[in-house]
Design an enzyme around this catalytic site. Structure first.
Site, PDB file in Angstrom:
ATOM      1  N   GLU A   1      19.081  59.323  32.938  1.00  0.00           N
ATOM      2  CA  GLU A   1      18.371  59.598  34.189  1.00  0.00           C
ATOM      3  C   GLU A   1      19.269  59.089  35.313  1.00  0.00           C
ATOM      4  O   GLU A   1      19.357  57.885  35.556  1.00  0.00           O
ATOM      5  CB  GLU A   1      17.011  58.886  34.189  1.00  0.00           C
ATOM      6  CG  GLU A   1      16.083  59.316  33.062  1.00  0.00           C
ATOM      7  CD  GLU A   1      15.649  60.766  33.163  1.00  0.00           C
ATOM      8  OE1 GLU A   1      15.703  61.330  34.282  1.00  0.00           O
ATOM      9  OE2 GLU A   1      15.251  61.351  32.141  1.00  0.00           O
TER      10      GLU A   1
ATOM     11  N   CYS B   1      16.414  57.531  43.426  1.00  0.00           N
ATOM     12  CA  CYS B   1      17.205  58.681  42.972  1.00  0.00           C
ATOM     13  C   CYS B   1      16.610  60.010  43.434  1.00  0.00           C
ATOM     14  O   CYS B   1      17.339  60.985  43.617  1.00  0.00           O
ATOM     15  CB  CYS B   1      17.332  58.665  41.452  1.00  0.00           C
ATOM     16  SG  CYS B   1      15.751  58.657  40.572  1.00  0.00           S
TER      17      CYS B   1
END
Length: 485
Positions: A253, A287
């Protein structure tokens, strides 16, 4: 005694102990510079001890009734509820998170623990037919064994629990390495909660260390079968390379360069609110944050005026102040990098509609416009309170500009026409995109992950079963096979 005193240790095979490395990781409050703790790093030998302890403990745990495994997570939830205030204070101190960010993180931790309870019961076997008479094919879903988890600094408690809890619920053991900037919230707190919840010793181990001490030992070690990494694209590439060379499954991720797109029929006041939150939540250290805000030229002027006014009103300061919107970046190095990025963009011709001041780790929000289309800044991840405003003419150009990045994590599109939004969203090369909402979302049962340089694999819900279990084929011949010799 605070968490930062009592948890400043390695946690290996159910014991809290000092590392034996030759140097210490020093944990600082990013807002006021206060020293929170000092932890002697774990060595390669201690990483080995953690993995061997996990390997031993996993055998019995993997055979434990999943209904019994669920009880650990029920107790962990109660512990978090009982200690919400002190847990929140620890996150604010170590991460520099505002009160809103802390509340969001603790809420999601609870939701992922609730989902872990359900995941324990989720693996299902299958019986498949065979072309061979008398043969029965059974497919079993079994734990992978031991999982290595590497978590980041921005949401350390959440993003450690997000992988640790489902891996444990599905019958695995875990070795967790938190980020060196958040060793307590990303490691020690997680271990303490599960320890008090009755998780058997050895199933969760925490090693606080750094690649400078252990190299790639955490990934190369022969015990773990799966590595779950959340962090930067640069480090993720290295993790993927080392994992592949050692025949390990890597779930990555990674970073993003998300766009929030405002079409010509959008509710502009609402889109402004969504865009400001999507870019500046937790100082932009997310993110999924909207690095770029794309606006149709038909509404560019009105949107920009409202957006700039709202950004300029954001309060920068003490994260424990209820009125603060933007707290500190994780360290001074990151603050200096973001400041230099803005200065360089302005020097190259960008217009600073808002130009935030930097004071230590506090970086005020900046809004930049007028960047040339070939500016490298448009394609990269910006992990701080800086947003790029980009005009476009029509949906086709918006799609092209949105996709003009090596990343593909999240995104959002605002429009009065839902189906127009769906058509637009399908054309965007991301793992996730949201219509008439922000770009920052995470829900326990919905697959989470990115495309392109934003990662490999998915987490959450059924994707957790895929990530942390393996399929085993067992065939049974009820009759007698015929062999050619």
């Amino acid at each position: 005694m605070s968490y930062f005193d009592e948890l400043a240790y390695q946690f290996i095979d159910g014991e809290w102990r000092s590392g034996s490395g030759s140097w210490d990781i020093v944990d600082f409050n990013p807002y006021n510079g206060e020293k929170l703790s000092s932890i002697t790093v774990a060595t390669v030998e201690e990483v080995d001890q953690a993995y061997r302890a996990a390997e031993r403990a996993q055998r019995e745990w993997g055979a434990t009734n999943p209904y019994t495994r669920r009880l650990v997570f029920e107790r962990a939830l109660r512990i978090i509820d009982d200690r919400e205030e002190e847990l929140g204070a620890a996150i604010a101190a170590e991460v520099g998170g505002t009160l809103a960010k802390v509340g969001f993180e603790l809420h999601l931790v609870r939701e992922f623990l609730r989902e872990a309870m359900q995941l324990a019961l989720r693996p299902e076997g299958r019986i498949l037919p065979s072309p061979i008479d008398g043969k029965e094919n059974r497919l079993y879903r079994l734990p992978v064994g031991v999982v290595g988890v590497i978590s980041p600094f921005n949401f350390p408690f959440l993003l450690s629990v997000k992988s640790v809890a489902p891996a444990l619920a599905l019958g695995n053991a875990v070795v967790l390495k938190p980020h060196q900037n958040t060793p307590i919230c990303g490691g020690g707190l997680v271990a303490r909660i599960f320890e008090e919840a009755g998780l058997p010793a050895g199933l969760l181990n925490v090693v606080v260390t750094d690649i400078a001490e252990i190299g790639d030992a955490l990934i190369e070690h022969p015990v773990p079968k799966t590595i779950s990494f959340t962090g930067s694209e640069k480090v993720g590439r290295h993790v993927a390379t080392v994992a592949a060379a050692n025949f390990k499954h890597a779930i990555l991720e990674l970073g993003g360069n998300s766009a929030l797109v405002v079409l010509d029929d959008a509710d502009l006041d609402y889109a402004v609110d969504a865009a400001v939150f999507s870019r500046f939540v937790h100082q932009g250290q997310v993110c999924m944050a909207a690095n770029r805000v794309l606006v149709d030229r038909a509404v560019e002027r009105e949107f920009t005026e409202k957006f700039v006014a709202k950004v300029a009103s954001l309060k920068v300061g003490d994260p424990t102040d209820p009125g603060t919107h933007i707290g500190p970046l994780i360290n001074e190095g990151q603050a200096e990098a973001i400041t230099a990025l803005v200065d360089r963009a302005v020097a190259d011709g960008a217009a600073a509609l808002v130009h935030g001041e930097t004071r230590g780790t506090l970086v005020g929000p900046s809004v930049l416009s007028g960047l040339p289309e070939d500016s490298p800044l448009l394609a990269q991840e910006i992990f701080g309170p800086v947003v790029l405003l980009i005009p476009f003419d029509g949906d086709d150009e918006a799609v092209r500009l949105t996709n003009a990045t090596p990343y593909g994590l999240s995104g959002a599109v605002h429009t009065a026409d839902i189906e127009r939004g769906v058509r637009f969203a399908k054309r965007i090369d991301t793992g996730m995109i949201h219509i008439n909402d922000g770009t920052v979302h995470d829900e326990p049962i919905v697959p989470f992950g990115g495309e392109k340089s934003s990662g490999v694999g998915r987490l959450n819900g059924d994707a957790m079963v895929e990530a942390f279990t393996t399929t085993k084929w067992i065939s049974i011949q009820h009759g007698r096979s015929r062999f050619p010799f």
